[in-house]
Design an enzyme around this catalytic site. Structure first.
Site, PDB file in Angstrom:
ATOM      1  N   GLY A   1      -3.428 -14.951   1.410  1.00  0.00           N
ATOM      2  CA  GLY A   1      -3.049 -14.856   2.814  1.00  0.00           C
ATOM      3  C   GLY A   1      -1.537 -14.879   2.880  1.00  0.00           C
ATOM      4  O   GLY A   1      -0.874 -14.287   2.026  1.00  0.00           O
TER       5      GLY A   1
ATOM      6  N   SER B   1      -3.581 -14.472  -5.231  1.00  0.00           N
ATOM      7  CA  SER B   1      -2.511 -13.971  -4.368  1.00  0.00           C
ATOM      8  C   SER B   1      -1.566 -15.107  -3.942  1.00  0.00           C
ATOM      9  O   SER B   1      -0.847 -15.648  -4.768  1.00  0.00           O
ATOM     10  CB  SER B   1      -3.137 -13.248  -3.177  1.00  0.00           C
ATOM     11  OG  SER B   1      -2.178 -12.562  -2.439  1.00  0.00           O
ATOM     12  N   ALA B   2      -1.588 -15.511  -2.675  1.00  0.00           N
ATOM     13  CA  ALA B   2      -0.721 -16.607  -2.223  1.00  0.00           C
ATOM     14  C   ALA B   2      -1.020 -17.897  -2.981  1.00  0.00           C
ATOM     15  O   ALA B   2      -0.122 -18.695  -3.256  1.00  0.00           O
ATOM     16  CB  ALA B   2      -0.883 -16.835  -0.719  1.00  0.00           C
TER      17      ALA B   2
ATOM     18  N   HIS C   1       0.189  -8.706  -6.756  1.00  0.00           N
ATOM     19  CA  HIS C   1       0.088  -7.344  -6.181  1.00  0.00           C
ATOM     20  C   HIS C   1       1.278  -6.483  -6.617  1.00  0.00           C
ATOM     21  O   HIS C   1       1.778  -5.674  -5.848  1.00  0.00           O
ATOM     22  CB  HIS C   1       0.060  -7.357  -4.650  1.00  0.00           C
ATOM     23  CG  HIS C   1      -0.882  -8.336  -4.037  1.00  0.00           C
ATOM     24  ND1 HIS C   1      -2.242  -8.135  -3.989  1.00  0.00           N
ATOM     25  CD2 HIS C   1      -0.663  -9.526  -3.434  1.00  0.00           C
ATOM     26  CE1 HIS C   1      -2.816  -9.164  -3.382  1.00  0.00           C
ATOM     27  NE2 HIS C   1      -1.885 -10.024  -3.045  1.00  0.00           N
TER      28      HIS C   1
ATOM     29  N   GLU D   1      -2.656  -5.385  -9.357  1.00  0.00           N
ATOM     30  CA  GLU D   1      -4.007  -5.597  -8.834  1.00  0.00           C
ATOM     31  C   GLU D   1      -4.999  -5.577  -9.997  1.00  0.00           C
ATOM     32  O   GLU D   1      -4.909  -4.733 -10.881  1.00  0.00           O
ATOM     33  CB  GLU D   1      -4.381  -4.479  -7.865  1.00  0.00           C
ATOM     34  CG  GLU D   1      -3.410  -4.286  -6.708  1.00  0.00           C
ATOM     35  CD  GLU D   1      -3.597  -5.310  -5.610  1.00  0.00           C
ATOM     36  OE1 GLU D   1      -4.296  -5.020  -4.640  1.00  0.00           O
ATOM     37  OE2 GLU D   1      -3.018  -6.401  -5.726  1.00  0.00           O
TER      38      GLU D   1
END
Length: 245
Positions: free
Chosen positions: A90, A123-124, A160, A196
């Site tokens: 997020g 991710s985050a 990413h 990714e």
């Protein structure tokens, strides 16, 4: 770092697949059969209820119970009792601010680095596992008290990671240029650009690149280097960590 176990995933959804679909086998072999329940930290998204439902559905399908920390009346106690921690993706600034607001930075570090419980980030959640969130791609929509993060590893990650598209006419800065600008500042740590579909598995003092794509490593003052899945990145863990537990 002798007992730390981390699975740091670039992204939670890969094109054409469902939530955590591309890495579910990695998750199962990482958590194993000892872990029965996972503590989920959904702070990076605004709708925490919906996020927890998505994560719970996935983890239950893999055979694990899931408790979301936002449903607990005492987040610190939830971390102290957890068997494993998963921090989802997020907005990295929103996530880090919530970790500070709930006094969880020290608690998570202690559980992972001293008690050796498994930590998964996507991710985050991968960004905050590193020294700082300086190399996130996200907009600073809120203001955490510091950009320093959990410091579970002594370097930074850019999830990413995107390569420049030679066919496009867009003349904005590439991801590589932004990381180079970061390294123009003194004493900046290595940055691992995870594409990714890629993840970093850390077990004690061993770090291995896993997944289907590759990674690009940026060291201050040196040309970036290209690395395939299976690469041993343990040398990144030996640098002295500027953060104290």
């Amino acid at each position: 770092g002798g007992s730390r176990r981390l699975l740091l995933i670039s992204n939670s959804t890969l094109h054409g697949g469902g939530y955590l679909g591309h890495c579910q086998q990695h998750i199962q072999s990482f958590l194993g059969q000892k872990v029965k329940r996972v503590l989920f930290i959904p702070y990076a998204l605004h709708d925490r209820d919906a996020y927890a439902r998505t994560a719970r559905e996935k983890f239950e399908s893999l055979g694990y119970g899931l408790d979301s920390i936002h449903e607990s009346c005492d987040p610190v106690e939830a971390v102290r009792k957890s068997e494993a921690i998963f921090i989802g993706g997020g907005n990295t600034f929103r996530l880090l601010k919530a970790l500070y607001d709930n006094s969880l930075i020290h608690e998570i570090r202690k559980r992972v680095l001293e008690d050796g419980i498994p930590y998964m980030g996507s991710s985050a959640g991968t960004n905050v596992a590193t020294i700082s969130i300086n190399t996130t791609n996200d907009m600073p929509i809120v203001y955490p008290p510091s950009l320093q993060a959990l410091g579970l590893v002594p370097f930074n990650i850019n999830p990413h990671y995107l390569d420049p598209d030679v066919k496009r006419t867009h003349m904005g800065e590439t991801r590589e240029e932004r990381i180079r600008q970061y390294h123009e500042e003194p004493n900046t740590p290595p940055v691992l650009g995870l594409r990714e579909g890629t993840m970093l598995l850390v077990e004690g003092d061993k770090a291995t690149l896993q997944g289907v794509t590759g990674a690009r490593l940026f060291l201050r003052g040196k040309k970036p280097t290209e690395h395939e899945p299976g690469t041993d990145f343990s040398f990144l863990l030996t640098d002295s960590n500027p953060l104290n537990p």
